[in-house]
Design an enzyme around this catalytic site. Structure first.
Site, PDB file in Angstrom:
ATOM      1  N   ASP A 170       0.687  -1.413  -0.045  1.00 43.74           N
ATOM      2  CA  ASP A 170      -0.084  -0.228   0.373  1.00 43.74           C
ATOM      3  C   ASP A 170       1.128   0.829  -0.003  1.00 43.74           C
ATOM      4  O   ASP A 170       1.749   1.436   0.336  1.00 43.74           O
ATOM      5  CB  ASP A 170      -0.695  -0.193   1.541  1.00 43.74           C
ATOM      6  CG  ASP A 170      -1.888   1.139   1.029  1.00 43.74           C
ATOM      7  OD1 ASP A 170      -2.850   0.648   0.897  1.00 43.74           O
ATOM      8  OD2 ASP A 170      -1.695   2.264   1.956  1.00 43.74           O
TER       9      ASP A 170
ATOM     10  N   GLU B 215      -4.427   2.894  -4.257  1.00 41.68           N
ATOM     11  CA  GLU B 215      -2.583   2.581  -4.269  1.00 41.68           C
ATOM     12  C   GLU B 215      -2.812   1.417  -3.999  1.00 41.68           C
ATOM     13  O   GLU B 215      -1.438   1.070  -3.097  1.00 41.68           O
ATOM     14  CB  GLU B 215      -2.433   4.079  -3.017  1.00 41.68           C
ATOM     15  CG  GLU B 215      -2.526   3.584  -1.427  1.00 41.68           C
ATOM     16  CD  GLU B 215      -4.283   4.033  -1.065  1.00 41.68           C
ATOM     17  OE1 GLU B 215      -4.148   3.962   0.061  1.00 41.68           O
ATOM     18  OE2 GLU B 215      -5.380   4.332  -2.251  1.00 41.68           O
TER      19      GLU B 215
END
Length: 112
Positions: free
Chosen positions: A32, A76
């Site tokens: 992430d 993301e």
């Protein structure tokens, strides 16, 4: 890099079953991008998109073998499936991904 979430779910289940059947290991690396919302807010969406593309390039470069897959889970969040790696090889790939993302062309924005 464009693997849809549904395709990822099917692919991961397929590869996991193959690994079980062949008594082999499989590795799932998930990452992430830290503080991406702040990065996007500070630099704008164009720079944010560029940052995500740079991460994707690094992941694709590390998913070279036939049984390796790089994908974006959403936002993301990214992942890599390594089907032909043992623990040590997988750890080396994860460390290399980390180092190469740090060396990429992404402008770093540090919170001080």
């Amino acid at each position: 890099m464009k693997i849809l979430r549904r395709h990822f779910n099917n692919l991961f289940e397929q590869e996991l079953n193959r690994a079980k059947r062949d008594s082999k290991s499989i590795c799932l690396i998930m990452l992430d991008v830290d503080m991406f919302k702040l990065y996007n807010d500070n630099y704008g969406h164009q720079k944010g998109d560029f940052a995500l593309q740079e991460v994707a390039k690094v992941l694709k470069a590390h998913a070279r073998r036939a049984g390796d897959f790089a994908f974006r889970l959403g936002g993301e969040e990214f992942g890599v499936i390594l089907t032909s790696s043992d623990y040590e090889q997988s750890l080396q790939v994860a460390e290399s991904i980390h180092l190469n993302i740090e060396k990429s062309a992404i402008e770093l924005w540090l919170l001080l």
